[in-house]
Design an enzyme around this catalytic site. Structure first.
Site, PDB file in Angstrom:
ATOM      1  CG  ASP A   1      48.451  39.001  39.530  1.00 39.91           C
ATOM      2  OD1 ASP A   1      47.972  40.971  39.468  1.00 39.91           O
ATOM      3  OD2 ASP A   1      46.861  38.798  39.815  1.00 39.91           O
TER       4      ASP A   1
ATOM      5  CG  ASP B   1      43.508  39.437  37.050  1.00 38.59           C
ATOM      6  OD1 ASP B   1      44.424  40.240  37.727  1.00 38.59           O
ATOM      7  OD2 ASP B   1      43.202  38.304  38.273  1.00 38.59           O
TER       8      ASP B   1
ATOM      9  CG  ASP C   1      39.900  42.366  37.883  1.00 38.94           C
ATOM     10  OD1 ASP C   1      39.289  41.514  38.957  1.00 38.94           O
ATOM     11  OD2 ASP C   1      41.323  42.055  37.595  1.00 38.94           O
TER      12      ASP C   1
END
Length: 318
Positions: free
Chosen positions: A123, A119, A101
Site C-alpha cells: 500500500d 499488505d 486478501d
C-alpha cells in the site's frame, strides 16, 4: 545418516527422560523423580525453537494475492507516463485486491504477520509511486505531494514500531483501544470505515492523475492555441492532438508526456471523482496525523517507564 525431524528429536528426548523399570522411579543418573534434569531443560529449549508447523507461509492464498497486487502495481507504473486509462485500471484492480486478501485470510484461517506487513508495504509503495508522478507532473505543488508521502510513511512506520515495542510480539497494529484514540479505533476495527477511507483516498489521487491528462485547469498545456482553436473549433474541454515531434522521440521524455496528456480524454468523470473523494482523503490524512502523534506518545510512555525503572534500580544499587 539422515537428519531427524523436530518431532522425532522431541520423541527421543521424551523417551530418554522416562525412568526405566530397574531404577525404581529414578532416572539413570540417580536424580530423584520430579527434579529438573538436563534432559528436560534441553527438551524445553528445543521445543521453544522448533515448535512450529511445516507450512509454507509464502504460498498462503492471501500472500499469493499480495504478490498479484505487486505485479499489477508494477504494470500500472509502466503505463503511468503515457497511458492513463491502462494505468488507472491496473492500479485500481491492485487496490481492490487489498480487500480480497483480507477475506481470503479469514476464510482459509491464514492470517499471518508476514501477510500483514506485505499488505502494508505494498500500500505504502504504490501510493508513494503515484504521488511521485503527481509531484513530477505538477512541480509547483511537489512540496504538497512530498509532504503527503512523508506523512504516510512516517505515521505507519511509527505506529508499527510502537505496536511491536510496546504491544509485544503478539500485538497487532490494528489493536487500538478507544482510550488511546477513538478515531483510530473506529478506523481499524470497522471494516467498512477502513475500506471506504483507503479506497476513496486512492480514488482521489487516481482522479487527480487523470486530470493531469484531461483538464486544462490542472494542465494549462492542454489549452489549444488561439489559431488552432479558431481553425478546428476546439474548446478547452477538448484539447487538440499535437503533432508528433522528431526532436523528442523517447516515449519517456517530458515532451512525450505532454503529448500524451493531450489525448482528448473527457475530464468530467475525473472531476466528479476528485470532488467526491476529497473529503474522505482529508479524513485519511487526519487519521495519519493522529496515528503519528499517538505512536510518538506511546513510545514516550515506554521511555518514561524505562527511565523510572533505571532510576529505582540505581537507588537500590546505592
Amino acid at each position: 545418516m539422515s537428519a531427524k525431524t523436530p518431532r522425532q528429536r522431541r520423541q527421543d528426548h521424551s523417551q530418554a527422560a522416562q525412568p526405566s523399570p530397574q531404577s525404581n522411579g529414578r532416572p539413570s543418573n540417580g536424580t530423584p523423580r520430579g527434579a529438573p534434569t538436563q534432559i528436560a531443560e534441553t527438551l524445553a529449549d528445543e521445543t521453544d525453537e522448533t515448535d512450529e508447523t511445516d507450512e509454507n507461509i509464502f504460498l498462503f492464498v492471501p500472500n499469493l494475492i499480495g504478490y498479484g497486487r505487486i505485479v499489477l502495481a508494477l504494470a500500472s507504473l509502466y503505463f503511468m507516463p503515457l497511458h492513463p486509462r491502462r494505468c488507472s485500471v491496473l492500479y485500481s484492480i491492485s487496490c481492490l485486491l487489498d480487500a480480497l486478501d483480507g477475506i481470503a485470510a479469514r476464510k482459509y484461517h491464514q492470517s499471518t504477520r508476514f501477510g500483514a506487513v506485505l499488505d502494508m508495504v505494498t500500500d505504502r509503495c504504490t501510493t508513494t509511486c503515484l504521488l511521485v508522478f503527481l509531484a513530477t507532473a505538477k512541480p509547483a505543488y511537489s512540496m504538497i505531494f512530498q509532504g503527503l508521502i512523508s506523512l504516510d510513511l512516517a505515521s505507519h512506520y511509527m505506529h508499527m514500531y510502537a505496536t511491536l515495542a510496546m504491544g509485544g510480539r503478539e500485538g497487532s497494529h490494528k489493536d487500538v483501544s478507544k482510550e488511546r484514540s477513538w478515531a483510530m479505533n473506529l478506523y481499524y476495527t470497522n471494516k467498512n470505515v477502513l475500506f471506504t477511507c483507503c479506497a476513496l483516498n486512492e480514488v482521489f489521487f487516481i482522479a487527480l492523475y487523470l486530470l493531469c491528462f484531461s483538464s486544462p485547469m490542472i494542465t494549462p498545456a492542454l489549452l489549444p492555441s488561439a489559431g488552432l482553436a479558431g481553425e478546428k473549433g476546439m474548446s478547452p474541454t477538448t484539447p487538440h492532438q499535437p503533432l508528433p515531434s522528431l526532436f523528442f522521440p523517447s516515449p519517456f521524455s517530458a515532451a512525450a508526456m505532454e503529448m500524451a496528456r493531450a489525448n482528448k480524454m473527457n475530464s468530467m468523470v475525473p472531476w466528479i471523482l476528485t470532488v467526491a473523494s476529497a473529503p474522505v482523503m482529508l479524513v485519511k490524512q487526519y487519521i495519519n496525523i493522529v496515528q503519528l502523534v499517538r505512536a510518538s506518545q506511546w513510545l514516550a510512555e515506554g521511555d518514561r517507564r524505562d527511565r523510572k525503572k533505571m532510576e529505582v534500580e540505581g537507588r537500590k544499587a546505592k
